[in-house]
Design a protein around this motif. Structure first.
Motif, PDB file in Angstrom:
ATOM      1  N   ALA A   7      -9.053   4.986  15.023  1.00 33.87           N
ATOM      2  CA  ALA A   7      -8.606   3.631  14.669  1.00 33.87           C
ATOM      3  C   ALA A   7      -8.561   3.462  13.152  1.00 33.87           C
ATOM      4  N   ALA A   9      -7.908   0.180  10.365  1.00 30.68           N
ATOM      5  CA  ALA A   9      -7.677  -1.254  10.169  1.00 30.68           C
ATOM      6  C   ALA A   9      -7.601  -1.570   8.679  1.00 30.68           C
ATOM      7  N   GLU A  26      -2.762  -5.092  17.262  1.00 31.53           N
ATOM      8  CA  GLU A  26      -3.534  -4.651  18.421  1.00 31.53           C
ATOM      9  C   GLU A  26      -2.586  -4.243  19.554  1.00 31.53           C
ATOM     10  N   GLN A  30      -5.202  -5.054  24.833  1.00 31.67           N
ATOM     11  CA  GLN A  30      -6.485  -5.017  24.114  1.00 31.67           C
ATOM     12  C   GLN A  30      -7.320  -6.253  24.435  1.00 31.67           C
ATOM     13  N   LEU A  63      -4.144  -4.007  12.333  1.00 36.13           N
ATOM     14  CA  LEU A  63      -4.552  -2.745  12.932  1.00 36.13           C
ATOM     15  C   LEU A  63      -3.378  -1.787  12.779  1.00 36.13           C
ATOM     16  N   GLY A  66      -4.906   3.089  16.697  1.00 39.15           N
ATOM     17  CA  GLY A  66      -6.126   3.163  17.483  1.00 39.15           C
ATOM     18  C   GLY A  66      -5.832   3.198  18.972  1.00 39.15           C
ATOM     19  N   ILE A  72     -11.238   0.103  17.940  1.00 36.50           N
ATOM     20  CA  ILE A  72     -10.287  -0.861  17.373  1.00 36.50           C
ATOM     21  C   ILE A  72     -11.019  -2.097  16.848  1.00 36.50           C
ATOM     22  N   GLN A  76     -11.894  -3.190  12.765  1.00 37.47           N
ATOM     23  CA  GLN A  76     -11.470  -4.469  12.204  1.00 37.47           C
ATOM     24  C   GLN A  76     -12.638  -5.223  11.557  1.00 37.47           C
TER      25      GLN A  76
END
Length: 104
Positions: A7, A9, A26, A30, A63, A66, A72, A76
């Protein structure tokens, strides 16, 4: 920008007194994932909305990649924490308020 395994971010914070959130990237679905037993993916945006509104900051959270829902979310929050720290950090080069308007 912060990686967490697969992932990635990106968070940018402006301590401006004007609350605003841009939250993007995202993957579809998610918001339905259960993370850690009690946290659904939909809560991520909700938490950032509450933080920006109540603290008066502008946050752009994106994002960039991921797969794992846990990674994820963690990426973030980690990116947000680092961006916020940088936004409020003193600048040793000046004693002035870090604002083009001279006030926060």
């Amino acid at each position: 920008m912060v990686p967490l395994d697969e992932a990635l971010a990106q968070a940018v914070v402006d301590v401006s007194g004007r609350p605003y959130l841009v939250h993007s990237g995202e993957p579809e679905g998610q918001q339905y994932h259960l993370i850690g037993g009690h946290f659904t993916g939909s809560m991520t945006r909700h938490v950032f909305e509450a933080i920006t509104y109540h603290s008066g900051i502008c946050l752009h959270m994106q994002l960039l990649g991921g797969r794992d829902p846990h990674h994820i979310v963690e990426a973030q929050f980690k990116a947000f924490a680092r961006a916020l720290r940088e936004a409020v950090e003193s600048d040793p080069r000046t004693d002035e308020v870090p604002s083009t308007k001279g006030a926060l």
